[in-house]
Design a protein around this motif. Sequence first.
Motif, PDB file in Angstrom:
ATOM      1  N   GLY A  57       0.882   4.009  -2.878  1.00 35.17           N
ATOM      2  CA  GLY A  57       0.237   5.249  -2.438  1.00 35.17           C
ATOM      3  C   GLY A  57      -1.248   5.067  -2.195  1.00 35.17           C
ATOM      4  O   GLY A  57      -2.011   6.032  -2.235  1.00 35.17           O
ATOM      5  N   TRP A  58      -1.670   3.835  -1.916  1.00 32.13           N
ATOM      6  CA  TRP A  58      -3.088   3.526  -1.705  1.00 32.13           C
ATOM      7  C   TRP A  58      -3.420   3.674  -0.218  1.00 32.13           C
ATOM      8  O   TRP A  58      -3.542   2.691   0.510  1.00 32.13           O
ATOM      9  CB  TRP A  58      -3.412   2.117  -2.194  1.00 32.13           C
ATOM     10  CG  TRP A  58      -3.347   1.986  -3.693  1.00 32.13           C
ATOM     11  CD1 TRP A  58      -3.069   2.969  -4.586  1.00 32.13           C
ATOM     12  CD2 TRP A  58      -3.556   0.788  -4.459  1.00 32.13           C
ATOM     13  NE1 TRP A  58      -3.091   2.482  -5.877  1.00 32.13           N
ATOM     14  CE2 TRP A  58      -3.390   1.141  -5.828  1.00 32.13           C
ATOM     15  CE3 TRP A  58      -3.853  -0.522  -4.140  1.00 32.13           C
ATOM     16  CZ2 TRP A  58      -3.519   0.212  -6.856  1.00 32.13           C
ATOM     17  CZ3 TRP A  58      -3.986  -1.451  -5.170  1.00 32.13           C
ATOM     18  CH2 TRP A  58      -3.828  -1.086  -6.512  1.00 32.13           C
ATOM     19  N   ILE A  59      -3.590   4.892   0.216  1.00 34.37           N
ATOM     20  CA  ILE A  59      -3.766   5.147   1.647  1.00 34.37           C
ATOM     21  C   ILE A  59      -5.094   4.611   2.175  1.00 34.37           C
ATOM     22  O   ILE A  59      -5.174   4.148   3.325  1.00 34.37           O
ATOM     23  CB  ILE A  59      -3.604   6.657   1.965  1.00 34.37           C
ATOM     24  CG1 ILE A  59      -3.558   6.867   3.482  1.00 34.37           C
ATOM     25  CG2 ILE A  59      -4.703   7.487   1.326  1.00 34.37           C
ATOM     26  CD1 ILE A  59      -3.148   8.256   3.902  1.00 34.37           C
ATOM     27  N   CYS A  68       0.842  -1.213   0.000  1.00 32.95           N
ATOM     28  CA  CYS A  68       0.000   0.000   0.000  1.00 32.95           C
ATOM     29  C   CYS A  68       0.872   1.256   0.000  1.00 32.95           C
ATOM     30  O   CYS A  68       0.554   2.246  -0.677  1.00 32.95           O
ATOM     31  CB  CYS A  68      -0.911   0.013   1.224  1.00 32.95           C
ATOM     32  SG  CYS A  68      -2.209  -1.230   1.189  1.00 32.95           S
ATOM     33  N   ALA A  69       1.961   1.214   0.766  1.00 29.50           N
ATOM     34  CA  ALA A  69       2.868   2.367   0.833  1.00 29.50           C
ATOM     35  C   ALA A  69       3.485   2.651  -0.531  1.00 29.50           C
ATOM     36  O   ALA A  69       3.530   3.800  -0.986  1.00 29.50           O
ATOM     37  CB  ALA A  69       3.965   2.109   1.861  1.00 29.50           C
ATOM     38  N   LYS A  99       4.699   7.851   3.791  1.00 25.97           N
ATOM     39  CA  LYS A  99       4.897   7.839   2.335  1.00 25.97           C
ATOM     40  C   LYS A  99       3.662   8.328   1.591  1.00 25.97           C
ATOM     41  O   LYS A  99       3.758   8.800   0.465  1.00 25.97           O
ATOM     42  CB  LYS A  99       5.270   6.434   1.858  1.00 25.97           C
ATOM     43  CG  LYS A  99       6.731   6.095   2.143  1.00 25.97           C
ATOM     44  CD  LYS A  99       7.101   4.707   1.711  1.00 25.97           C
ATOM     45  CE  LYS A  99       8.595   4.469   1.973  1.00 25.97           C
ATOM     46  NZ  LYS A  99       8.967   3.047   1.784  1.00 25.97           N
ATOM     47  N   CYS A 100       2.506   8.229   2.244  1.00 28.84           N
ATOM     48  CA  CYS A 100       1.266   8.742   1.657  1.00 28.84           C
ATOM     49  C   CYS A 100       0.980  10.166   2.126  1.00 28.84           C
ATOM     50  O   CYS A 100      -0.142  10.671   1.974  1.00 28.84           O
ATOM     51  CB  CYS A 100       0.103   7.824   2.005  1.00 28.84           C
ATOM     52  SG  CYS A 100       0.194   6.194   1.228  1.00 28.84           S
ATOM     53  N   ARG A 101       1.983  10.814   2.731  1.00 32.20           N
ATOM     54  CA  ARG A 101       1.910  12.211   3.170  1.00 32.20           C
ATOM     55  C   ARG A 101       0.842  12.446   4.241  1.00 32.20           C
ATOM     56  O   ARG A 101       0.220  13.500   4.289  1.00 32.20           O
ATOM     57  CB  ARG A 101       1.674  13.143   1.977  1.00 32.20           C
ATOM     58  CG  ARG A 101       2.770  13.074   0.929  1.00 32.20           C
ATOM     59  CD  ARG A 101       2.657  14.154  -0.119  1.00 32.20           C
ATOM     60  NE  ARG A 101       3.812  14.139  -1.009  1.00 32.20           N
ATOM     61  CZ  ARG A 101       4.984  14.700  -0.755  1.00 32.20           C
ATOM     62  NH1 ARG A 101       5.158  15.331   0.396  1.00 32.20           N
ATOM     63  NH2 ARG A 101       5.976  14.649  -1.614  1.00 32.20           N
ATOM     64  N   TYR A 160       1.894   5.536   6.183  1.00 39.94           N
ATOM     65  CA  TYR A 160       1.238   6.839   6.329  1.00 39.94           C
ATOM     66  C   TYR A 160       2.180   7.974   5.920  1.00 39.94           C
ATOM     67  O   TYR A 160       1.762   8.932   5.258  1.00 39.94           O
ATOM     68  CB  TYR A 160       0.754   7.034   7.763  1.00 39.94           C
ATOM     69  CG  TYR A 160      -0.522   6.302   8.086  1.00 39.94           C
ATOM     70  CD1 TYR A 160      -1.681   6.522   7.340  1.00 39.94           C
ATOM     71  CD2 TYR A 160      -0.581   5.384   9.133  1.00 39.94           C
ATOM     72  CE1 TYR A 160      -2.860   5.848   7.629  1.00 39.94           C
ATOM     73  CE2 TYR A 160      -1.760   4.709   9.436  1.00 39.94           C
ATOM     74  CZ  TYR A 160      -2.894   4.934   8.678  1.00 39.94           C
ATOM     75  OH  TYR A 160      -4.066   4.282   8.959  1.00 39.94           O
TER      76      TYR A 160
END
Length: 688
Positions: free
Chosen positions: A127-129, A123-124, A160-162, A158
């Motif tokens: 970018g699939w938060i 997911c990281a 890496k997904c800002r 989290y």
Amino acid sequence: MKALSRLMLRDTATIAQVIQTYAQTRQLNKGKQLHGQLICAGYPLCTFLTNHLLNMYAKCGYLDQALKLFDTMHQRNIVSWTAMITGFSQNLRLPEALDTFCQMRNAGESPNQFAFSSVVRACASLGWIEIGRQMHCLALKCGFGYELFVGSNLADMYSKCRAMIEACKVFEEMPCKDEVSWTALIDGYAKNGNFEGALLAYKRMINDGFVIDQHVLSSTLSACGALKACNFGKSLHSSVVKLGFELDIAVGNALTDMYAKSGDMESASNVFGTESEGRNVVSCTSLIDGYVERDQIEKALYVFADLRRQGVEPNEYTFSSLIKACANQAALEQGTQLHAQVVKFNFNSDPYVSSILVDMYGKCGLLDDSIRVFDEIGDPAEIAWNSLVSVFAQHGLGKGAIETFDRMIYKEVKPDAITFVSLLTACSHAGLAEEGLKYFHSMEKTYGVLPREEHYSCVIDLLGRAGKLKEAEEFINNMPIEPNAFGWCSFLGACRIHGDKERGKLAAEKLMKLEPENSGAHVLLSNILAKERQWEGVRNIRKMMRDDNVKKLPGYSWVDAGNKTHIFGAEDWSHPQKKEIYEKLDSLFDQIRKAGYVPSTDSIPFDMDDSMKEKLLHHHSERIAVAFALISIPAGKPIIVKKNLRVCLDCHSAIKYISKVVGRKIILRDNSRFHHFAEGSCSCGDYW
């Protein structure tokens, strides 16, 4: 070998151990041979052995074979599913990792911490938060939310997904932390632009007694570079040496980058010099960036040449930095050579490199080349469109900027704050006041772009240049923010052009308060008073400048000829070809006089006779540079003169006549825009 095989076939544990060894050492061929022996011998592949084979194939990157084997399994357990999920995740087949996780749940199997960690990592990377959040909830439900390995990966996901607030929450709620979780937090802060947070987290990690490694040091050094915190960076450098990481490539790159961004080029160069074995494109690019930021283009190009001599291939960041430097200094010769290298290395399709090339040719005065490079981009990104709008703005071509903006909107490319700065500037320099105001008022309403202080400054400039000083003053009074120095300077310049002494004094006072060391306010106000021949006021301003130690920025111009940059100041007698230059200058003066040129002595803010004023005007730096260019640059090459200040009214008039009498096109870039002189006229239409 046969005896060994017979022994192995009688011992499942031994077989599993051998398979595990092949997996750890990535010996795929031996693993495949053993698998084949087992099949040929008819040895029953129980779930235990099959799981080891799955793990071996996955770790060796042979995922298709692992999947085939997995599909043949009659009985799977959590280890089987986890081996496949981890294998897909580690081999970057990320959607398949998530899909396998879902299949596992549908099969009624409860995930373990390793399955959770692998799917959260996937997911990281994607970018699939939202799916990451679902995994977080499921991990909490299954009792793994606070498990060290899962928690570290959730914090990393989290960040890496800002979503740093959620990353910090996960981190703080972890009852037990290790070096991996601290590293994830520090790296997250650094990569999300919270550099102060990264340094504070590093200090907490040290205070809690954790051992730091090269990954922590690299991330923290990156934060120091962004903050230009050289002292903190130096203390980190001492830790690097104490811990023996000075030869680590990633740490060496981070040190070079930190010193370069902090402006300590000597230390950056020293660190770079110690990397002779591990020197790579990252450290070279960091050093180049540092020199570029300090306008030391020659040193940047030397590092680039050294990089090539050592066989290190440049990347898109290297080219972007160097071409940006060429654009800023209008170094056309070096810029075109770099363009050839870009094509050679096939980076001309990179969106950032191609956009910088558009900008570079525009800033070097070659508008047609800039448009050509843009047209060669297959699918221009927002940054490329912004570059082209900016180029039209630099050349004062408001209609061209508007047409480009319209094309951009038609292509459904969303404009941003930078787009509107360029568009408003273009309208300002082309006298398109009504159009500029229309675009300003449409920013938030139509495009969702909130106007910032630079946009308000552009509108002040737009109205001022158009002579609408009353409207500009009303606009200033109704602004939600106080104008910045650029806004007041634009208003003051407009007051000088249109002879509004009272508003000019107000603008000068405001500008002097904002930037007391800026000589521009004093000079412009002095020019306003000189235009009205109020010499006492001029003398008072000059005295004020002396008393406050405010020095007027000297004007100079430069020309590239013969692979060298030739710089000229006003009344400059230092050039080795001074005799030929001044003979040409005098000849030009006689020619343009006969063609109708009349010196504009009102632009000299001194109380002296007109003959002295004419002499001063005649020896302005841009005119000397033009004379030199005419005797040095062959007729087939463009004459491009650069000046650090705004071209004066009289020189603008003189160069128009020069272009007419010599039959050459002359391009002049001042600190505001480009002027293309040809056949006695200028592209600005005398509006700039």
